[in-house]
Design a protein around this motif. Structure first.
Motif, PDB file in Angstrom:
ATOM      1  N   ASP A   1      -4.758   9.929   5.648  1.00  0.00           N
ATOM      2  CA  ASP A   1      -5.165   9.200   6.851  1.00  0.00           C
ATOM      3  C   ASP A   1      -6.665   9.307   7.080  1.00  0.00           C
ATOM      4  O   ASP A   1      -7.303   8.354   7.531  1.00  0.00           O
ATOM      5  N   ARG A   2      -7.257  10.452   6.731  1.00  0.00           N
ATOM      6  CA  ARG A   2      -8.711  10.612   6.872  1.00  0.00           C
ATOM      7  C   ARG A   2      -9.441   9.725   5.875  1.00  0.00           C
ATOM      8  O   ARG A   2     -10.472   9.113   6.203  1.00  0.00           O
TER       9      ARG A   2
ATOM     10  N   TRP B   1      -1.434   2.636  10.508  1.00  0.00           N
ATOM     11  CA  TRP B   1      -1.087   3.968  10.060  1.00  0.00           C
ATOM     12  C   TRP B   1       0.171   4.520  10.717  1.00  0.00           C
ATOM     13  O   TRP B   1       0.925   5.289  10.104  1.00  0.00           O
TER      14      TRP B   1
ATOM     15  N   TRP C   1      -9.236   6.204   7.209  1.00  0.00           N
ATOM     16  CA  TRP C   1     -10.102   6.090   8.385  1.00  0.00           C
ATOM     17  C   TRP C   1     -11.566   5.986   7.976  1.00  0.00           C
ATOM     18  O   TRP C   1     -12.295   5.100   8.456  1.00  0.00           O
TER      19      TRP C   1
ATOM     20  N   GLY D   1       2.907   5.967   8.482  1.00  0.00           N
ATOM     21  CA  GLY D   1       3.331   7.351   8.665  1.00  0.00           C
ATOM     22  C   GLY D   1       4.838   7.476   8.697  1.00  0.00           C
ATOM     23  O   GLY D   1       5.420   8.364   8.063  1.00  0.00           O
TER      24      GLY D   1
ATOM     25  N   MET E   1      -6.229   1.252  12.391  1.00  0.00           N
ATOM     26  CA  MET E   1      -5.475   2.481  12.158  1.00  0.00           C
ATOM     27  C   MET E   1      -4.260   2.548  13.083  1.00  0.00           C
ATOM     28  O   MET E   1      -3.164   2.914  12.663  1.00  0.00           O
TER      29      MET E   1
END
Length: 206
Positions: free
Chosen positions: A79-80, A189, A83, A193, A185
């Motif tokens: 996720d980072r 995401w 991002w 997720g 996001m």
């Protein structure tokens, strides 16, 4: 003046002109004038209007891909990575609106062979995002159930959404690159997720 510096001036002028006026409306005369050179010199260095436009696409495509890749730390959580990549994407397109207009609007609407040049850049970004989603699936469970085609489809959807959102954000002065990245996001995401955790959405029975 060194040839590389002169060419950069011409390409800078061409990107600005093509981005603001469009490929068909732009003239070699105004590009040469903006670059501070003669029109014959533009033709000498870059052959034709078509070759000049292709050179602009290739340069700006490489710059965008490089900005996204340089922003991402490979060992960071998925996720980072996403991002950081999205923030770099939206920041670059916001800082270079004429270049983004060349890539997103002009090259695709003018047609071949320019659209094919942009697709090379797009496929490189899609491949990068595909690998990121696949890595996230592997990290979530050792035997990921996501088929390759679904992973590629998710990557194409995400990149398409980013392109559309960048086009919108560049027309809204109050939308920052940070806000655009956060919007995507939040949109993407959360669903990814759940998918990684084995909770995919299923259509209702007929």
């Amino acid at each position: 003046m060194p040839r590389a510096v002169r060419e950069r001036q011409m390409l800078d002028a061409a990107v600005r002109t093509f981005g603001q006026r469009g490929y068909r409306a732009a003239s070699m005369d105004e590009i040469a004038e903006l670059a501070g050179v003669s029109k014959p010199l533009v033709y000498l260095y870059l052959n034709s209007k078509e070759d000049l436009f292709t050179a602009c696409i290739r340069r700006e495509s490489a710059a965008l891909v490089e900005a996204v890749r340089d922003a991402v730390t490979p060992d960071a959580p998925a996720d980072r990575q996403l991002w950081d990549g999205l923030r770099a994407f939206f920041a670059h397109t916001a800082e270079h609106p004429e270049a983004w207009a060349v890539l997103h609007s002009q090259a695709r609407t003018v047609g071949e062979p320019f659209a094919a040049e942009v697709n090379v850049m797009r496929e490189e970004i899609v491949t990068f995002v595909t690998a990121l989603i696949a890595a996230a699936a592997r990290a979530a469970h050792h035997d990921p159930s996501l088929p390759d085609r679904e992973v590629a489809g998710l990557a194409h959807a995400l990149v398409g959404a980013a392109e559309s959102l960048a086009g919108w954000a560049n027309t809204e002065a109050t939308v920052s690159a940070h806000q655009a990245a956060a919007t995507l996001m939040n949109f993407a995401w959360a669903g990814l997720g759940d998918l990684m955790e084995g909770r995919p959405w299923s259509p209702p029975p007929r």
